[in-house]
Write an enzyme that holds these catalytic residues in place. Structure first.
Site, PDB file in Angstrom:
ATOM      1  N   GLY A 249       0.802  -1.254  -0.093  1.00 46.27           N
ATOM      2  CA  GLY A 249       0.023  -0.090   0.062  1.00 46.27           C
ATOM      3  C   GLY A 249       0.838   1.550  -0.106  1.00 46.27           C
ATOM      4  O   GLY A 249       0.085   2.401   0.011  1.00 46.27           O
ATOM      5  N   GLU A 291       4.283  -6.617   1.375  1.00 46.24           N
ATOM      6  CA  GLU A 291       3.739  -6.777   0.297  1.00 46.24           C
ATOM      7  C   GLU A 291       3.741  -5.774  -0.611  1.00 46.24           C
ATOM      8  O   GLU A 291       2.577  -5.311  -1.135  1.00 46.24           O
ATOM      9  CB  GLU A 291       2.276  -7.500   0.247  1.00 46.24           C
ATOM     10  CG  GLU A 291       2.383  -8.940   1.187  1.00 46.24           C
ATOM     11  CD  GLU A 291       0.855  -9.300   1.289  1.00 46.24           C
ATOM     12  OE1 GLU A 291       0.721 -10.550   1.558  1.00 46.24           O
ATOM     13  OE2 GLU A 291       0.021  -8.448   1.384  1.00 46.24           O
ATOM     14  N   GLY A 293       3.464  -3.585  -3.987  1.00 44.57           N
ATOM     15  CA  GLY A 293       3.372  -3.987  -5.484  1.00 44.57           C
ATOM     16  C   GLY A 293       3.637  -2.751  -6.266  1.00 44.57           C
ATOM     17  O   GLY A 293       4.547  -2.612  -7.003  1.00 44.57           O
ATOM     18  N   ARG A 294       2.585  -1.695  -6.149  1.00 38.16           N
ATOM     19  CA  ARG A 294       2.702  -0.510  -6.755  1.00 38.16           C
ATOM     20  C   ARG A 294       4.245   0.129  -6.644  1.00 38.16           C
ATOM     21  O   ARG A 294       4.617   0.680  -7.696  1.00 38.16           O
ATOM     22  CB  ARG A 294       1.839   0.457  -6.356  1.00 38.16           C
ATOM     23  CG  ARG A 294       1.717   1.865  -7.146  1.00 38.16           C
ATOM     24  CD  ARG A 294       0.691   2.858  -6.179  1.00 38.16           C
ATOM     25  NE  ARG A 294      -0.600   2.351  -5.719  1.00 38.16           N
ATOM     26  CZ  ARG A 294      -1.698   2.267  -6.365  1.00 38.16           C
ATOM     27  NH1 ARG A 294      -1.848   2.800  -7.715  1.00 38.16           N
ATOM     28  NH2 ARG A 294      -2.705   1.782  -6.006  1.00 38.16           N
ATOM     29  N   ARG A 331      -7.495   2.933 -15.274  1.00 38.33           N
ATOM     30  CA  ARG A 331      -7.340   3.845 -13.988  1.00 38.33           C
ATOM     31  C   ARG A 331      -8.160   5.119 -13.931  1.00 38.33           C
ATOM     32  O   ARG A 331      -8.278   5.504 -12.661  1.00 38.33           O
ATOM     33  CB  ARG A 331      -6.043   3.688 -13.231  1.00 38.33           C
ATOM     34  CG  ARG A 331      -5.459   2.460 -13.065  1.00 38.33           C
ATOM     35  CD  ARG A 331      -4.073   2.463 -12.347  1.00 38.33           C
ATOM     36  NE  ARG A 331      -4.084   2.680 -11.055  1.00 38.33           N
ATOM     37  CZ  ARG A 331      -3.964   4.045 -10.190  1.00 38.33           C
ATOM     38  NH1 ARG A 331      -3.555   5.087 -11.092  1.00 38.33           N
ATOM     39  NH2 ARG A 331      -4.098   4.170  -8.964  1.00 38.33           N
ATOM     40  N   CYS A 362     -15.298   3.080 -27.605  1.00 37.57           N
ATOM     41  CA  CYS A 362     -16.596   3.580 -27.549  1.00 37.57           C
ATOM     42  C   CYS A 362     -17.196   3.920 -26.277  1.00 37.57           C
ATOM     43  O   CYS A 362     -18.173   3.253 -26.047  1.00 37.57           O
ATOM     44  CB  CYS A 362     -17.561   2.854 -28.480  1.00 37.57           C
ATOM     45  SG  CYS A 362     -16.860   2.552 -30.177  1.00 37.57           S
ATOM     46  N   GLU A 363     -16.870   4.704 -25.879  1.00 36.26           N
ATOM     47  CA  GLU A 363     -17.152   5.006 -24.054  1.00 36.26           C
ATOM     48  C   GLU A 363     -16.611   6.499 -23.710  1.00 36.26           C
ATOM     49  O   GLU A 363     -15.451   6.836 -23.967  1.00 36.26           O
ATOM     50  CB  GLU A 363     -16.543   4.002 -23.554  1.00 36.26           C
ATOM     51  CG  GLU A 363     -16.739   3.890 -22.110  1.00 36.26           C
ATOM     52  CD  GLU A 363     -17.955   2.893 -21.969  1.00 36.26           C
ATOM     53  OE1 GLU A 363     -18.600   3.156 -21.094  1.00 36.26           O
ATOM     54  OE2 GLU A 363     -17.926   1.731 -22.689  1.00 36.26           O
ATOM     55  N   TYR A 391      -0.917  -1.790 -12.128  1.00 39.44           N
ATOM     56  CA  TYR A 391      -2.111  -1.778 -12.328  1.00 39.44           C
ATOM     57  C   TYR A 391      -2.547  -1.318 -13.684  1.00 39.44           C
ATOM     58  O   TYR A 391      -3.600  -0.545 -13.893  1.00 39.44           O
ATOM     59  CB  TYR A 391      -2.919  -1.226 -11.325  1.00 39.44           C
ATOM     60  CG  TYR A 391      -2.488  -1.713  -9.676  1.00 39.44           C
ATOM     61  CD1 TYR A 391      -3.120  -2.957  -9.527  1.00 39.44           C
ATOM     62  CD2 TYR A 391      -1.842  -0.854  -8.989  1.00 39.44           C
ATOM     63  CE1 TYR A 391      -2.645  -3.600  -8.170  1.00 39.44           C
ATOM     64  CE2 TYR A 391      -1.456  -1.404  -7.599  1.00 39.44           C
ATOM     65  CZ  TYR A 391      -1.961  -2.836  -7.359  1.00 39.44           C
ATOM     66  OH  TYR A 391      -1.576  -3.315  -6.043  1.00 39.44           O
TER      67      TYR A 391
HETATM   68  N1  LLP Z   1      -1.200  -6.821  -0.495  1.00 39.26           N
HETATM   69  C1  LLP Z   1      -2.798  -7.133  -0.351  1.00 39.26           C
HETATM   70  C2  LLP Z   1      -3.387  -8.078   0.267  1.00 39.26           C
HETATM   71  C3  LLP Z   1      -3.286  -6.288  -1.328  1.00 39.26           C
HETATM   72  O1  LLP Z   1      -4.688  -6.338  -1.465  1.00 39.26           O
HETATM   73  C4  LLP Z   1      -2.565  -5.339  -2.195  1.00 39.26           C
HETATM   74  C5  LLP Z   1      -3.189  -4.703  -3.191  1.00 39.26           C
HETATM   75  C6  LLP Z   1      -1.261  -5.095  -1.992  1.00 39.26           C
HETATM   76  C7  LLP Z   1      -0.605  -6.060  -1.194  1.00 39.26           C
HETATM   77  C8  LLP Z   1      -0.381  -4.449  -2.978  1.00 39.26           C
HETATM   78  O2  LLP Z   1      -0.808  -2.967  -2.686  1.00 39.26           O
HETATM   79  P1  LLP Z   1       0.241  -1.853  -3.269  1.00 39.26           P
HETATM   80  O3  LLP Z   1       1.384  -1.885  -2.405  1.00 39.26           O
HETATM   81  O4  LLP Z   1       0.383  -2.168  -4.804  1.00 39.26           O
HETATM   82  O5  LLP Z   1      -0.477  -0.465  -3.125  1.00 39.26           O
HETATM   83  N2  LLP Z   1      -6.243  -1.176  -8.654  1.00 39.26           N
HETATM   84  C9  LLP Z   1      -5.823  -0.535  -7.718  1.00 39.26           C
HETATM   85  C10 LLP Z   1      -5.273  -0.919  -6.555  1.00 39.26           C
HETATM   86  C11 LLP Z   1      -5.683  -1.987  -5.916  1.00 39.26           C
HETATM   87  C12 LLP Z   1      -4.698  -2.671  -4.823  1.00 39.26           C
HETATM   88  C13 LLP Z   1      -5.393  -3.790  -4.376  1.00 39.26           C
HETATM   89  N3  LLP Z   1      -4.639  -4.536  -3.331  1.00 39.26           N
HETATM   90  C14 LLP Z   1      -5.194   0.803  -8.485  1.00 39.26           C
HETATM   91  O6  LLP Z   1      -5.057   0.744  -9.663  1.00 39.26           O
HETATM   92  O7  LLP Z   1      -4.881   1.748  -7.781  1.00 39.26           O
END
Ligand code: LLP
Length: 432
Positions: A249, A291, A293-294, A331, A362-363, A391
């Site tokens: 997050g 964890e 990701g982004r 997004r 088409c949106e 994402y």
């Molecule tokens: N761990 C869990 C359990 C999660 O649900 C998520 C993200 C992460 C880790 C990784 O979070 P990050 O570090 O990437 O923020 N599609 C949305 C984001 C959805 C995130 C879902 N869970 C967007 O494009 O902003």
């Protein structure tokens, strides 16, 4: 000058990524095109990993959240940096498996895992399964018994933290579909139940408070809430939960006005909060997992598009239409997310206008953004949208039967395709 550290300009005034001219990438591979800087991905992996080593004595594992960007090559990069992986579906698990990812370093997530997914996770021998609800625990116990295995599990807990982020990506609060509630006693009862199970072993507790969060306080607070729960379990049930997963997050810079803290500050503060709280509660320091990701992939990526039509509607707005849109980047339509855009072949010129970048679906809502400062863009120009490494590819779709773009990795002056562009035959491959 640009929002991500790997972007620059060359002597031709063209935008570069990892030192490579983006207009040459567009010419070689076509557009739309996702471009990811492998060096920057690796650097981010190391900064998180080094943070655990430096601030928490190495007693933890960084698991890349593959929902942000998953393909076999990415799994290989993550494995070679010594990180673990967070997978959230059979598809993400299978991708990692086919990339020879070490299964014991995978945490398997999902708020509604199917029996087939649970079976796959048990068969592949993932490190741990993060169980979301009692139905899942019961189904997993049965599956494990049938297979004569004893998978490691964690429980996903709602710590009751309200992080300041978009409501769609907020998950730690009470009203959430994810996990067990603490204050109703639901989480405690689940732990008690798990400790009586013969076929699963409870190795940790997990929380994830949301995504794109800049403030470190809610992460510290979540760690304290979870540790207090671990202390409560120890006192009442006599079991010392060995692992604590603090989720992902951590926010990134999409615009120059965004100001995330360096990863190191995050790691230092969260590690200190865990240590202090363990001292206060007289607990052994747990093995921790994070964890991200982004924050690992978003700044490493850009998307390249070719400009088609330009439509100036006097006193209203100017539309600059591109050959991609919501299919490769949903997004804006989902979260009104903002991005920095650059005309890659005019990257040194002033951003002299504010435009709406429109996609080709088409949106009407198919936009990359509105009111975006941009160099004067005309048909044939290449537009780069920055910080699209997370994402975007992972959330892409075939709406309007549009083919998904290729993904190219750049590394040290070279480039290679890691996901091929879809063909028209790919579009009809499952049609009967
Ligand atoms: N761990 C869990 C359990 C999660 O649900 C998520 C993200 C992460 C880790 C990784 O979070 P990050 O570090 O990437 O923020 N599609 C949305 C984001 C959805 C995130 C879902 N869970 C967007 O494009 O902003």
């Amino acid at each position: 000058m640009f929002v991500s550290e790997n972007l620059n300009t060359n002597e031709k005034g063209h935008l570069t990524i990892g030192g490579i001219d983006t207009t040459e990438l567009a010419a070689e591979y076509g557009t739309p095109l996702y471009v990811m800087d492998e060096q920057l991905i690796r650097k981010h992996c190391r900064r998180f990993k080094d943070g655990i080593d430096k601030f928490y004595g190495g007693k933890g594992l960084v698991c890349f959240a593959s929902k942000a960007f998953s393909c076999k090559e990415m799994c290989k990069v993550v494995a070679s940096e010594g990180l673990g992986l967070d997978a959230v579906s059979a598809g993400e698990l299978y991708t990692a498996y086919k990339a020879d990812f070490p299964m014991e370093k995978i945490g398997f997530h999902g708020n509604n895992k199917t029996n087939e997914e649970l079976e796959l996770a048990v068969d592949l021998g993932v490190g741990h399964i993060i169980v979301d609800n009692i139905s899942e625990l019961e189904r997993l116990e049965k599956i494990a018994a049938e297979k004569g295995k004893r998978p490691h599990i964690m429980f996903r807990i709602k710590p009751g933290i309200d992080a300041h982020t978009h409501s769609f990506v907020k998950t730690g609060q009470i009203d959430s579909k994810f996990g067990f509630a603490l204050e109703t006693g639901e989480a405690f009862d689940a732990v008690k139940h798990a400790l009586s199970c013969k076929n699963v072993e409870l190795v940790g507790l997990h929380c994830h408070i949301g995504s794109q969060i800049f403030d470190i306080d809610p992460f510290e607070e979540a760690a304290r809430v979870m540790l207090n729960f671990i202390a409560d379990i120890k006192e009442k049930l006599g079991y010392a939960v060995p692992g604590l997963n603090l989720g992902g997050g951590f926010g990134i810079k999409y615009l120059n006005s965004d100001n995330p803290q360096p990863f190191e500050v995050f790691m230092e503060r969260v590690s200190a909060a865990v240590k202090k709280c363990c001292e206060d509660l007289n607990l052994d320091q747990p093995y921790i997992y994070i964890e991200p990701g982004r924050s690992i992939v978003a700044p490493a990526g850009i998307t390249l598009y070719t400009v088609g039509a330009r439509k100036e509607i006097p006193n209203i707005r100017t539309y600059v239409s591109i050959d991609g849109g919501m299919c490769d980047n949903p997004r804006y339509i989902l979260y009104s997310s903002e991005y920095e855009a650059v005309v890659a072949n005019k990257a040194n010129e002033e951003r002299s206008e504010k435009v709406t970048i429109a996609g080709k679906c088409c949106e009407s809502g198919d936009l990359i953004g509105e009111n975006m400062p941009l160099q004067h863009a005309e048909s044939g120009d290449i537009i780069a949208v920055c910080a699209t490494g997370a994402y975007n590819y992972s959330m892409s779709s075939n709406y309007n039967r549009i083919q998904k773009p290729a993904v190219v990795f750049v590394n040290d002056g070279t480039s290679r395709v890691v996901v091929k562009r879809e063909t028209l035959d790919d579009i009809i491959r499952n049609d009967v």
